[in-house]
Scaffold this active site. Structure first.
Site, PDB file in Angstrom:
ATOM      1  N   LYS A   1      -1.951  74.348  52.377  1.00  0.00           N
ATOM      2  CA  LYS A   1      -3.153  73.614  52.803  1.00  0.00           C
ATOM      3  C   LYS A   1      -3.843  72.942  51.606  1.00  0.00           C
ATOM      4  O   LYS A   1      -3.633  73.292  50.443  1.00  0.00           O
ATOM      5  CB  LYS A   1      -4.117  74.576  53.508  1.00  0.00           C
ATOM      6  CG  LYS A   1      -3.638  75.067  54.883  1.00  0.00           C
ATOM      7  CD  LYS A   1      -3.832  74.021  55.960  1.00  0.00           C
ATOM      8  CE  LYS A   1      -3.364  74.468  57.333  1.00  0.00           C
ATOM      9  NZ  LYS A   1      -4.317  75.325  58.033  1.00  0.00           N
TER      10      LYS A   1
ATOM     11  N   ARG B   1       1.416  82.296  58.932  1.00  0.00           N
ATOM     12  CA  ARG B   1       2.121  81.101  59.422  1.00  0.00           C
ATOM     13  C   ARG B   1       2.516  80.260  58.213  1.00  0.00           C
ATOM     14  O   ARG B   1       1.647  79.802  57.461  1.00  0.00           O
ATOM     15  CB  ARG B   1       1.202  80.329  60.375  1.00  0.00           C
ATOM     16  CG  ARG B   1       1.834  79.125  61.043  1.00  0.00           C
ATOM     17  CD  ARG B   1       0.847  78.515  62.030  1.00  0.00           C
ATOM     18  NE  ARG B   1       1.429  77.393  62.753  1.00  0.00           N
ATOM     19  CZ  ARG B   1       1.403  76.125  62.332  1.00  0.00           C
ATOM     20  NH1 ARG B   1       0.803  75.834  61.179  1.00  0.00           N
ATOM     21  NH2 ARG B   1       1.956  75.163  63.057  1.00  0.00           N
TER      22      ARG B   1
END
Length: 293
Positions: free
Chosen positions: A229, A263
């Protein structure tokens, strides 16, 4: 070793025919996107053959779950329901028997069809923006991931503002969990995701990470969707393809503070990091012992 143990509701679960005790186990969820515009792989697995290869590779690398997406959350053109189903259903079928199958979708119509096809988890990044998603999952054996976000999927939300990001995320998740329960979803079906970087800037996500235990206290297994991210890239001044070490550090930090599903894009590195963390916490025995014996 003293460490945080989240107060889990229904820690022992049967998901996709596989048993999980989230008081002593962390599940690794691999990401396989059949999209031309996903933020990390940029269409690398958009072709069906590439997607099915990625599913097999993820399972071989040790993924417990495989999360299949046909429409990214990020802003972009609309994708018709029929096209989303055309993208994800063949991959759901290809993943059967290899791992627990999850589908990343915010559409109840898609959820109903993929559950029929064998999906065991619905990963709703919109956080039940359409309450009919709860109806689609209620009465089935599928699990439901409820994610915090502010804006609808595929839309811009520039410069998000929070008074207290952690309190507001916790309040949102608490309310959406209550909505799901009111519509017949069972507590043991629910998973929560605080949505790092989803309508949040880097400072918001770092604060959420530091105070993650406040979210884990809600009692449902917590999913860590931190892989590659932008909060990692901005913290390290690292471009998209150079965030693996930062991702691993973030995964371990989130596990130590209550996350029970991770994830990820880079499955082998994540599996090694998760299993090593489990071993150090005493959740998992070493694969073998020879040293100094």
């Amino acid at each position: 070793m003293s460490h945080y143990e989240p107060p889990l509701i229904s820690a022992e679960r049967l998901i996709g025919g596989r048993s999980y005790d989230f008081s002593r186990r962390v599940a690794v969820m691999a990401i396989v996107n059949r999209t031309p515009d996903s933020f990390h792989d940029r269409g690398r697995t958009f072709a069906l053959g590439k997607a099915t290869e990625a599913v097999r590779a993820a399972a071989a690398a040790g993924a417990d779950w495989i999360d299949i997406g046909g429409v990214p959350f990020a802003p972009g053109p609309p994708v018709p329901v029929a096209e989303e189903l055309d993208r994800v259903l063949p991959v759901v079928e290809a993943a059967q028997g290899l791992a627990v199958v999850s589908v990343d979708t915010y559409r109840p119509e898609v959820a109903r069809e993929v559950i029929k096809a064998g999906a065991a988890v619905i990963n709703d990044t919109s956080g039940l923006r359409d309450p009919a998603m709860a109806d689609a999952v209620a009465g089935t054996d599928a699990s439901l991931v409820i994610t915090h976000s502010l804006a609808p999927p595929r839309t811009e939300h520039p410069r998000p503002r929070y008074g207290d990001v952690v309190a507001e995320v916790a309040g949102f998740l608490r309310a959406r969990v209550a909505l799901a329960l009111d519509r017949g979803v069972r507590p043991e079906q629910l998973i929560i995701d605080p949505g790092p970087d989803l309508n949040k800037n880097t400072l918001h996500t770092l604060e959420l990470s530091r105070r993650l235990r406040d979210i884990a206290e809600l009692g449902h297994p917590l999913l860590a969707a931190v892989s590659n991210k932008d909060f990692i890239g901005e913290s390290l001044d690292a471009p998209q393809r150079e965030r693996l070490a930062g991702t691993v550090a973030a995964l371990v930090f989130w596990i130590l503070n209550g996350a029970r599903i991770v994830r990820v894009h880079d499955v082998k590195a994540a599996v090694d990091a998760v299993r090593m963390t489990e071993a150090m916490l005493g959740y998992r025995a070493p694969a073998y012992t020879r040293h100094n014996l």
